[in-house]
Design a protein around this motif. Structure first.
Motif, PDB file in Angstrom:
ATOM      1  N   SER A 422       0.819  -1.206   0.000  1.00 15.70           N
ATOM      2  CA  SER A 422       0.000   0.000   0.000  1.00 15.70           C
ATOM      3  C   SER A 422       0.861   1.267   0.000  1.00 15.70           C
ATOM      4  CB  SER A 422      -0.984  -0.010   1.177  1.00 15.70           C
ATOM      5  OG  SER A 422      -0.345  -0.405   2.352  1.00 15.70           O
ATOM      6  N   GLU A 423       2.123   1.111   0.384  1.00 12.20           N
ATOM      7  CA  GLU A 423       3.026   2.274   0.362  1.00 12.20           C
ATOM      8  C   GLU A 423       3.279   2.738  -1.082  1.00 12.20           C
ATOM      9  OE1 GLU A 423       4.581   5.345   1.784  1.00 12.20           O
ATOM     10  OE2 GLU A 423       3.571   3.914   3.085  1.00 12.20           O
ATOM     11  N   ARG A 426       0.237   4.542  -2.154  1.00 13.96           N
ATOM     12  CA  ARG A 426       0.151   5.867  -1.517  1.00 13.96           C
ATOM     13  C   ARG A 426       1.031   6.875  -2.281  1.00 13.96           C
ATOM     14  NH1 ARG A 426      -1.373   5.224   3.715  1.00 13.96           N
ATOM     15  NH2 ARG A 426       0.053   3.483   3.890  1.00 13.96           N
ATOM     16  N   ARG A 430      -0.264  10.236  -4.238  1.00 17.31           N
ATOM     17  CA  ARG A 430       0.247  11.560  -3.874  1.00 17.31           C
ATOM     18  C   ARG A 430       0.686  12.372  -5.078  1.00 17.31           C
ATOM     19  NH1 ARG A 430       4.022  10.030   0.728  1.00 17.31           N
ATOM     20  NH2 ARG A 430       2.433   9.398   2.225  1.00 17.31           N
ATOM     21  N   ASN A 435      -2.806  16.240  -0.607  1.00 15.07           N
ATOM     22  CA  ASN A 435      -2.701  15.363   0.566  1.00 15.07           C
ATOM     23  C   ASN A 435      -4.043  15.040   1.217  1.00 15.07           C
ATOM     24  OD1 ASN A 435      -0.559  14.028   1.666  1.00 15.07           O
ATOM     25  ND2 ASN A 435       0.485  15.920   2.274  1.00 15.07           N
ATOM     26  N   ALA A 436      -4.926  16.022   1.213  1.00 15.64           N
ATOM     27  CA  ALA A 436      -6.205  15.852   1.900  1.00 15.64           C
ATOM     28  C   ALA A 436      -6.995  14.669   1.336  1.00 15.64           C
ATOM     29  CB  ALA A 436      -7.023  17.124   1.784  1.00 15.64           C
ATOM     30  N   ARG A 440      -6.991   7.213   3.986  1.00 17.50           N
ATOM     31  CA  ARG A 440      -6.309   6.839   5.204  1.00 17.50           C
ATOM     32  C   ARG A 440      -7.327   6.187   6.113  1.00 17.50           C
ATOM     33  NH1 ARG A 440      -3.959  11.766   8.287  1.00 17.50           N
ATOM     34  NH2 ARG A 440      -2.529  11.819   6.558  1.00 17.50           N
ATOM     35  N   PRO A 441      -7.293   4.934   6.390  1.00 25.18           N
ATOM     36  CA  PRO A 441      -6.236   4.033   5.975  1.00 25.18           C
ATOM     37  C   PRO A 441      -6.439   3.480   4.561  1.00 25.18           C
ATOM     38  CG  PRO A 441      -7.810   2.886   7.356  1.00 25.18           C
ATOM     39  CD  PRO A 441      -8.270   4.303   7.276  1.00 25.18           C
ATOM     40  N   ILE A 442      -5.341   2.928   4.012  1.00 29.12           N
ATOM     41  CA  ILE A 442      -5.441   2.094   2.807  1.00 29.12           C
ATOM     42  C   ILE A 442      -5.265   0.661   3.298  1.00 29.12           C
ATOM     43  CG2 ILE A 442      -4.363   1.442   0.623  1.00 29.12           C
ATOM     44  CD1 ILE A 442      -3.375   4.328   0.344  1.00 29.12           C
TER      45      ILE A 442
ATOM     46  N   LEU B  19      -4.627  10.093  14.158  1.00 25.94           N
ATOM     47  CA  LEU B  19      -4.602  10.401  12.722  1.00 25.94           C
ATOM     48  C   LEU B  19      -5.223   9.325  11.833  1.00 25.94           C
ATOM     49  CD1 LEU B  19      -0.971  11.845  12.472  1.00 25.94           C
ATOM     50  CD2 LEU B  19      -3.087  13.065  12.901  1.00 25.94           C
ATOM     51  N   ASN B  20      -5.992   8.398  12.411  1.00 26.06           N
ATOM     52  CA  ASN B  20      -6.609   7.351  11.579  1.00 26.06           C
ATOM     53  C   ASN B  20      -5.590   6.578  10.757  1.00 26.06           C
ATOM     54  OD1 ASN B  20      -9.019   8.529  12.366  1.00 26.06           O
ATOM     55  ND2 ASN B  20      -9.976   8.066  10.397  1.00 26.06           N
ATOM     56  N   LEU B  21      -4.452   6.280  11.345  1.00 27.73           N
ATOM     57  CA  LEU B  21      -3.447   5.533  10.569  1.00 27.73           C
ATOM     58  C   LEU B  21      -3.576   4.041  10.844  1.00 27.73           C
ATOM     59  CD1 LEU B  21      -0.432   7.935  11.267  1.00 27.73           C
ATOM     60  CD2 LEU B  21      -1.640   7.684   9.114  1.00 27.73           C
ATOM     61  N   GLU B  22      -4.818   3.549  10.808  1.00 31.77           N
ATOM     62  CA  GLU B  22      -5.051   2.155  11.208  1.00 31.77           C
ATOM     63  C   GLU B  22      -4.270   1.146  10.386  1.00 31.77           C
ATOM     64  OE1 GLU B  22      -7.517   4.318  10.939  1.00 31.77           O
ATOM     65  OE2 GLU B  22      -8.794   4.190  12.716  1.00 31.77           O
ATOM     66  N   ASP B  23      -3.889   1.568   9.167  1.00 28.41           N
ATOM     67  CA  ASP B  23      -3.162   0.617   8.331  1.00 28.41           C
ATOM     68  C   ASP B  23      -1.676   0.570   8.681  1.00 28.41           C
ATOM     69  OD1 ASP B  23      -3.065   3.233   7.464  1.00 28.41           O
ATOM     70  OD2 ASP B  23      -2.698   2.690   5.380  1.00 28.41           O
ATOM     71  N   ILE B  24      -1.283   1.403   9.617  1.00 28.08           N
ATOM     72  CA  ILE B  24       0.133   1.424   9.995  1.00 28.08           C
ATOM     73  C   ILE B  24       0.255   0.940  11.433  1.00 28.08           C
ATOM     74  CG2 ILE B  24       2.063   2.989  10.496  1.00 28.08           C
ATOM     75  CD1 ILE B  24       1.047   4.672   8.114  1.00 28.08           C
ATOM     76  N   GLY B  41       3.572  11.335   5.150  1.00 29.10           N
ATOM     77  CA  GLY B  41       2.761  12.201   4.294  1.00 29.10           C
ATOM     78  C   GLY B  41       1.694  12.967   5.047  1.00 29.10           C
ATOM     79  N   LEU B  42       2.029  13.475   6.227  1.00 32.79           N
ATOM     80  CA  LEU B  42       1.038  14.218   7.000  1.00 32.79           C
ATOM     81  C   LEU B  42       0.921  15.646   6.465  1.00 32.79           C
ATOM     82  CD1 LEU B  42       1.957  12.971  10.586  1.00 32.79           C
ATOM     83  CD2 LEU B  42       0.485  11.932   8.864  1.00 32.79           C
ATOM     84  N   ASP B  43      -0.177  16.341   6.829  1.00 33.11           N
ATOM     85  CA  ASP B  43      -0.374  17.720   6.386  1.00 33.11           C
ATOM     86  C   ASP B  43      -0.725  18.615   7.575  1.00 33.11           C
ATOM     87  OD1 ASP B  43      -3.051  17.154   6.967  1.00 33.11           O
ATOM     88  OD2 ASP B  43      -3.473  16.569   4.911  1.00 33.11           O
ATOM     89  N   ILE B  45      -3.476  19.796   8.686  1.00 34.11           N
ATOM     90  CA  ILE B  45      -4.602  19.361   9.518  1.00 34.11           C
ATOM     91  C   ILE B  45      -4.095  18.340  10.534  1.00 34.11           C
ATOM     92  CG2 ILE B  45      -6.875  18.271   9.520  1.00 34.11           C
ATOM     93  CD1 ILE B  45      -6.951  19.014   6.475  1.00 34.11           C
TER      94      ILE B  45
END
Lengths: 475, 88
Positions: A422-423, A426, A430, A435-436, A440-442, B19-24, B41-43, B45
């Motif tokens: 998935s990286e 991603r 991008r 970015n918005a 998230r998640p993938i 941050l809802n990074l459930e896949d990590i 890849g954060l922003d 927000i």
């Protein structure tokens, strides 16, 4: 104002128009309050140093410099392109589309490597390096033709090829007058006659909402705007502490939620204005308590600008601004029109008129999603997803509401070939999207819960996603 | 990947949750990889979400105007160090 022109600003010479919270290098000897007269001098000085181009991308971060650059471009009758973001890719797309473009900024980096913040092939002017005279100039306030195209805003899409919305000087003058009436009504007169309101805004000047409130209102109304754009709750607190009363705050739900959650005790303000994405009633009540202020939430879109207002803590009803007409269509969409726009506009929200001048919002009418005020098309994002080399199946969608976060994020379920993770996906996404809009998640899955006919019902997808989250150890 | 300290793992878990990074997996966040831009890849927000989570968890208010903030947000390691040395 006559039939063909209107003045650049409508403020008395000594009226405070902006407040510098720290000294700006090129404006030596100027600190604190900037009067309308000083502002006009800065505008005249800068306009003489601008190159000959038809279009300008104004990327100034400092709100006062943005304002001076915006007005100076108007004086030269250049058209400001208001980009949805500052990305180099966006600059290049605008430059390809409009050709005769240059960039005004206040200190972006231009270099021939990947760190560059300015597209290498676009001419640029750093306002911080321009010369501003200290002596007061005496030029009269310039008159601007009403039909001159002052700005183009873009419906902030997920990709750069978004729809342009033309803003003539007439549109700007007339919409600003109506905005002032509905946004500021009684806030100025209740407590302090027609005293100047000192404004702090947390939103960018390049965005329609920030432009209308923090750049245009000060040109025509008794508003003095601070030159900063604070992000963190503590920065907003610090700025409010040094801004004179009576104060107003212009913000967005994501910032207001952070302020409410910060455990800081903010100074009182007279008025809080909020827009860009819907605010919950609960958050609205907390904001009013936090600032001992009335909160007005404004509804709008970049095509029309601001068009309705509600007092969210008390009511779900949005009241249309004077002169804005909304008609419901049979297909569930609505059409907005007003005298100062060249054409009517199809709104992306499902609107239910409740009376002749007020309505309620009933969700999105199209596949558009809204992430922190940025709008993108799910259809388009999914098309790009499925073009990812080797992808077997996949879907990007908006998970059902959870209130944990200020900003809802898209999620993706994908089936990828072996050796692709998935990286990689991603990184690919991008390159295409702001970015918005990166999901998230993938989550990698063996297959999507499709029906036999290949359809992927929303209910099934959402349930499957919830199960996946639970099995991954999250609520 | 560099090895996480216990404090870094705790911060990584806070990031994943906020941050809802459930896949990590929190354990997989490299302490020395950039959080913004390429890395995770954060922003902006996310910066706000992180600041909020840190103020609630550690009672520490983050300010953009501090010179050190930019550095603090660079990596998991620097963020953990910043919070550790500034919390009350």
């Amino acid at each position: 104002m006559n039939n063909h022109t209107a003045p650049l600003i409508a403020r008395g010479a000594n009226d405070p128009i902006a407040l510098l919270l720290s000294a700006l290098a090129p404006l030596s000897g100027v600190n604190g309050i900037i009067t309308a007269q000083q502002f006009l001098c800065h505008v005249h000085c800068l306009s003489k140093q601008l190159p000959e181009h038809q279009y300008v991308i104004n990327l100034c971060e400092n709100r006062y410099l943005f304002m001076v650059a915006f007005a100076a471009s108007i004086l030269r009758q250049q058209t400001s392109l208001l980009p949805p973001n500052k990305k180099v890719m966006t600059q290049m797309r605008l430059s390809e589309r409009y050709g005769d473009v240059y960039i005004l900024h206040d200190g972006l980096l231009k270099s021939d490597n990947e760190n560059t913040e300015i597209a290498l092939n676009i001419a640029d002017i750093n306002v911080l390096e321009c010369k501003f005279t200290e002596s007061l100039c005496t030029e009269a306030c310039p008159e601007i033709p009403l039909d001159y195209l002052a700005a183009i805003s873009f419906t902030s899409g997920s990709t750069g090829d978004s729809k342009p919305n033309l803003k003539t000087w007439r549109t700007i003058i007339e919409s600003s007058e109506i905005n002032a009436r509905h946004m500021l009504e009684s806030a100025q007169s209740d407590s302090c006659g027609h005293a100047t309101l000192y404004q702090l805004a947390t939103v960018p000047a390049q965005h329609m909402w920030g432009l209308e409130t923090s750049v245009l209102l000060p040109l025509f109304e008794s508003i003095c705007v601070a030159d900063v754009k604070p992000l963190f709750p503590q920065d907003i607190y610090d700025a409010l502490q040094v801004i004179p009363k009576p104060r107003m705050l212009v913000s967005a739900p994501v910032h207001l939620r952070a302020m409410c959650g910060s455990q800081l005790e903010y100074p009182d303000v007279e008025l809080v204005l909020c827009a860009t994405s819907p605010l919950s009633k609960e958050l609205a009540i907390n904001v009013e308590r936090l600032f001992s202020a009335q909160l007005r939430e404004v509804y709008g879109c970049s095509e029309v600008g601001s068009m309705a207002v509600r007092k969210t803590a008390a009511s779900d009803n949005w009241y249309l601004f004077t002169g804005i007409r909304v008609e419901e269509q049979n297909d569930g969409t609505s059409i907005a029109s007003t005298d100062y726009l060249p054409a009517s506009v199809v709104l992306q929200d499902r609107i239910e008129m409740k009376g002749h001048n007020y309505f309620q919002l009933k969700g999105r009418a199209t596949d558009m999603v809204d992430i922190a005020g940025k709008r993108g098309s799910l259809l388009e994002i999914n098309q790009v997803l499925l073009n990812f080399p080797g992808i077997i199946d996949g879907v990007v969608f908006m998970p059902e509401a959870e209130d944990k976060r200020a900003v809802a994020r898209l999620a993706a379920l994908v089936t990828l070939p072996e050796g692709t993770d998935s990286e990689d996906l991603r990184r690919y996404l991008r390159q295409h999207f702001d970015n918005a809009f990166i999901p998230r998640p993938i989550i990698k899955v063996d297959s999507l819960p499709r029906e036999e006919n290949g359809k992927l019902p929303v209910r099934q997808l959402q349930d499957y996603y919830q199960q996946l989250l639970e099995s991954l150890g999250h609520r | 990947m560099a090895i996480q300290s216990p404090a870094e793992l705790k911060m990584a878990e806070l990031l994943v949750e906020a941050l809802n990074l459930e896949d990590i997996d929190a354990k997989d966040i490299d302490p020395e990889e950039p959080l913004f831009g390429d890395g995770l890849g954060l922003d902006s927000i996310d910066a706000l979400e992180i600041a909020l989570a840190i103020s609630q968890e550690y009672g520490l208010q983050i300010k953009a105007e501090d010179e050190s903030t930019r550095e603090a947000f660079a990596t998991l390691k620097s963020l953990t160090h910043y919070v550790d040395s500034n919390k009350g």
